[in-house]
Design a protein around this motif. Structure first.
Motif, PDB file in Angstrom:
ATOM      1  N   PHE A  31       0.874  -1.254  -0.016  1.00  0.00           N
ATOM      2  CA  PHE A  31      -0.049  -0.035   0.019  1.00  0.00           C
ATOM      3  C   PHE A  31       0.997   1.266   0.066  1.00  0.00           C
ATOM      4  N   LYS A  32       2.252   1.162  -0.053  1.00  0.00           N
ATOM      5  CA  LYS A  32       2.764   2.421   0.076  1.00  0.00           C
ATOM      6  C   LYS A  32       2.714   3.594  -0.902  1.00  0.00           C
ATOM      7  N   ALA A  33       2.612   2.982  -2.141  1.00  0.00           N
ATOM      8  CA  ALA A  33       2.324   3.705  -3.445  1.00  0.00           C
ATOM      9  C   ALA A  33       1.172   4.380  -3.160  1.00  0.00           C
ATOM     10  N   GLN A  34      -0.008   3.834  -2.994  1.00  0.00           N
ATOM     11  CA  GLN A  34      -1.153   4.230  -2.517  1.00  0.00           C
ATOM     12  C   GLN A  34      -1.283   5.404  -1.267  1.00  0.00           C
ATOM     13  N   TYR A  35      -0.572   5.014  -0.422  1.00  0.00           N
ATOM     14  CA  TYR A  35      -0.639   5.963   0.727  1.00  0.00           C
ATOM     15  C   TYR A  35       0.903   6.172   1.084  1.00  0.00           C
ATOM     16  N   PRO A  36       1.227   7.206   0.657  1.00  0.00           N
ATOM     17  CA  PRO A  36       2.653   7.763   1.033  1.00  0.00           C
ATOM     18  C   PRO A  36       3.036   7.758   2.246  1.00  0.00           C
ATOM     19  N   MET A  37       2.276   7.990   3.335  1.00  0.00           N
ATOM     20  CA  MET A  37       2.525   8.208   4.933  1.00  0.00           C
ATOM     21  C   MET A  37       3.124   6.698   5.244  1.00  0.00           C
ATOM     22  N   LEU A  38       2.985   5.613   4.443  1.00  0.00           N
ATOM     23  CA  LEU A  38       3.422   4.338   4.930  1.00  0.00           C
ATOM     24  C   LEU A  38       4.862   4.311   4.754  1.00  0.00           C
ATOM     25  N   LYS A  39       5.516   5.171   4.046  1.00  0.00           N
ATOM     26  CA  LYS A  39       6.828   5.258   3.793  1.00  0.00           C
ATOM     27  C   LYS A  39       7.561   5.596   5.082  1.00  0.00           C
ATOM     28  N   LYS A  40       6.969   6.386   6.145  1.00  0.00           N
ATOM     29  CA  LYS A  40       7.360   6.629   7.220  1.00  0.00           C
ATOM     30  C   LYS A  40       7.430   5.503   8.382  1.00  0.00           C
ATOM     31  N   LEU A  41       6.317   4.725   8.130  1.00  0.00           N
ATOM     32  CA  LEU A  41       5.976   3.696   8.844  1.00  0.00           C
ATOM     33  C   LEU A  41       7.204   2.499   8.201  1.00  0.00           C
ATOM     34  N   GLU A  77      -7.002 -10.600  10.829  1.00  0.00           N
ATOM     35  CA  GLU A  77      -6.693 -11.060   9.518  1.00  0.00           C
ATOM     36  C   GLU A  77      -7.718  -9.817   8.642  1.00  0.00           C
ATOM     37  N   GLY A  78      -7.133  -9.182   7.657  1.00  0.00           N
ATOM     38  CA  GLY A  78      -7.890  -7.947   6.952  1.00  0.00           C
ATOM     39  C   GLY A  78      -7.324  -7.509   6.059  1.00  0.00           C
ATOM     40  N   GLU A  79      -7.941  -6.558   5.248  1.00  0.00           N
ATOM     41  CA  GLU A  79      -7.275  -5.998   4.038  1.00  0.00           C
ATOM     42  C   GLU A  79      -6.151  -4.971   4.203  1.00  0.00           C
ATOM     43  N   PHE A  80      -6.179  -4.473   5.422  1.00  0.00           N
ATOM     44  CA  PHE A  80      -5.174  -3.271   5.567  1.00  0.00           C
ATOM     45  C   PHE A  80      -4.306  -3.625   6.565  1.00  0.00           C
ATOM     46  N   TYR A  81      -4.033  -4.831   6.945  1.00  0.00           N
ATOM     47  CA  TYR A  81      -2.918  -5.571   7.561  1.00  0.00           C
ATOM     48  C   TYR A  81      -2.804  -6.854   7.240  1.00  0.00           C
ATOM     49  N   LEU A  82      -2.099  -7.120   6.069  1.00  0.00           N
ATOM     50  CA  LEU A  82      -2.144  -8.290   5.364  1.00  0.00           C
ATOM     51  C   LEU A  82      -1.744  -9.640   6.065  1.00  0.00           C
ATOM     52  N   SER A  83      -2.621 -10.807   5.851  1.00  0.00           N
ATOM     53  CA  SER A  83      -2.235 -12.072   6.383  1.00  0.00           C
ATOM     54  C   SER A  83      -1.636 -12.988   5.624  1.00  0.00           C
TER      55      SER A  83
END
Length: 127
Positions: free
Chosen positions: A47-57, A121-127
């Motif tokens: 998801f980092k391309a879609q949500y640039p803040m994830l680059k900080k994570l 298990e979910g879509e925004f924290y992959l399993s």
């Protein structure tokens, strides 16, 4: 001489230890911690391309180190997961996506106390 394989006698489930995978030598705690790290890594990559803040994570996760010498797995990995959680918590104020990942992460961390608990298990924290 025995010609037939008796499944119940030869492969008794009582021989398996829930706490440790004898083939790999990995404890439940280590396996859970590695799964948490993998979920975080995969989620960020997805998801980092879609949500640039994830680059900080991603940066926070890659810079995370824990040093607890002379600690056995049953204490080290829950401690490492807790410290990782505390390490990324400040980022939750900057992004709803990171906050959601953090909250989902807490569900898996709770499994250190209750191994039978269902992990997230979910879509925004992959399993």
């Amino acid at each position: 001489m025995r010609d037939d394989l008796d499944f119940d006698e030869d492969f008794s489930y009582s021989d398996f230890d829930d706490e440790e995978d004898d083939d790999l030598g990995i404890t439940f705690e280590e396996d859970l911690y590695l799964m948490i790290r993998e979920k975080l890594r995969d989620t960020v990559q997805e998801f980092k391309a879609q949500y640039p803040m994830l680059k900080k994570l991603e940066n926070a996760i890659s810079n995370f180190k824990v040093n607890a010498k002379n600690t056995d797995d049953s204490k080290f990995y829950p401690l490492a997961a807790k410290l990782l959680s505390e390490h990324i918590k400040p980022l939750t104020a900057e992004s709803e996506e990171i906050e959601e990942i953090y909250n989902n992460l807490q569900t898996d961390i709770a499994r250190f106390k209750n191994q039978r608990a269902h992990g997230h298990e979910g879509e925004f924290y992959l399993s």
